[in-house]
Design a protein around this motif. Structure first.
Motif, PDB file in Angstrom:
ATOM      1  N   ASN A   1       0.815  -1.205   0.000  1.00 24.51           N
ATOM      2  CA  ASN A   1       0.000   0.000   0.000  1.00 24.51           C
ATOM      3  C   ASN A   1       0.853   1.261   0.000  1.00 24.51           C
TER       4      ASN A   1
ATOM      5  N   ASN B   1      -6.673   1.764   5.800  1.00 22.92           N
ATOM      6  CA  ASN B   1      -7.996   2.365   5.594  1.00 22.92           C
ATOM      7  C   ASN B   1      -7.899   3.877   5.478  1.00 22.92           C
TER       8      ASN B   1
ATOM      9  N   SER C   1      -6.577   4.621   2.101  1.00 17.41           N
ATOM     10  CA  SER C   1      -7.609   4.346   1.070  1.00 17.41           C
ATOM     11  C   SER C   1      -8.607   5.485   0.979  1.00 17.41           C
TER      12      SER C   1
ATOM     13  N   LYS D   1      -7.040   8.193  -1.036  1.00 15.40           N
ATOM     14  CA  LYS D   1      -7.028   7.883  -2.474  1.00 15.40           C
ATOM     15  C   LYS D   1      -8.386   8.095  -3.109  1.00 15.40           C
ATOM     16  N   SER D   2      -9.443   7.776  -2.370  1.00 18.99           N
ATOM     17  CA  SER D   2     -10.797   7.916  -2.905  1.00 18.99           C
ATOM     18  C   SER D   2     -11.205   9.380  -3.077  1.00 18.99           C
TER      19      SER D   2
END
Length: 208
Positions: free
Chosen positions: A51, A199, A202, A205-206
């Motif tokens: 990641n 998390n 993530s 990134k979203s």
């Protein structure tokens, strides 16, 4: 949490994930240490590496080595487990024991060689991190209460935001392993699980 995990200012550090500390045929195992915990963290370390690479977080491998030029009287006579005699029995420079255990640096990764518990003592780690514009370090590896905690403490003293990853760090004495996390959270930084870190990344990134 962003000041601790901001991908633009963070470096992932792997501390002493080497055969002598993790392998069942390594020096620590031969001295009677239970290395199963050190072996069990590998999937979490690999997941963090994967990641981190996806969002261009640099990865630093800390590698313990010893030779006749780095052995002092104090280092030789420090408290050690039964069965420990010669300080060069662990991580002798150039030996199989110094090799990384089930994790391999890529060409773009950085290897920092050390000779004491802390990754900052007698190394270029601080200079490297500052040249990477790093303000936060995420620590994994072994042993939690020795080399990982020593590196975490020195990192904090050098003004880095410090995170120790609970399920990606391993010790040989459960009570001391757990005590490190309490100590970090009370005095030096954060102690998080792998999933909490991933998390968070993530979510970032979203939002891009």
């Amino acid at each position: 949490m962003n000041q601790y995990l901001n991908p633009n200012e963070t470096v992932l550090i792997l501390v002493d994930i080497q055969n002598d500390f993790c392998h069942e045929e390594g020096a620590c195992s031969k001295m009677g240490r239970d290395v199963t915990g050190a072996q069990e963290i590998i999937p979490q370390v690999e997941l963090l590496m994967e990641n981190a690479r996806e969002i261009n977080i640099p990865i630093v491998f800390i590698q313990m080595t010893q030779d006749e030029h780095t052995i002092s009287d104090a280092w030789t006579n420090r408290p050690r487990p039964a069965g420990y005699t010669d300080p060069l029995d662990i991580c002798k420079k150039g030996s199989w024991g110094t090799e990384f255990y089930k994790v391999s640096p890529r060409e773009e990764d950085i290897i920092v060689e050390k000779h004491r518990y802390s990754g900052f003592i007698g190394t270029d780690l601080d200079m490297i991190l500052r040249n990477l514009n790093c303000k936060s370090i995420i620590l994994t590896g072994v042993a939690t209460n020795v080399c990982v905690e020593s590196t975490a403490r020195d990192g904090f003293m050098l003004d880095y935001h410090v995170t120790v990853v609970k399920d990606a760090s391993a010790g040989y004495i459960p009570a001391l392993h757990e005590a490190t996390f309490a100590n970090i959270q009370n005095n030096f930084g954060m102690a998080l699980e792998t999933t909490e870190i991933i998390n968070y990344w993530s979510k970032l990134k979203s939002m891009v």
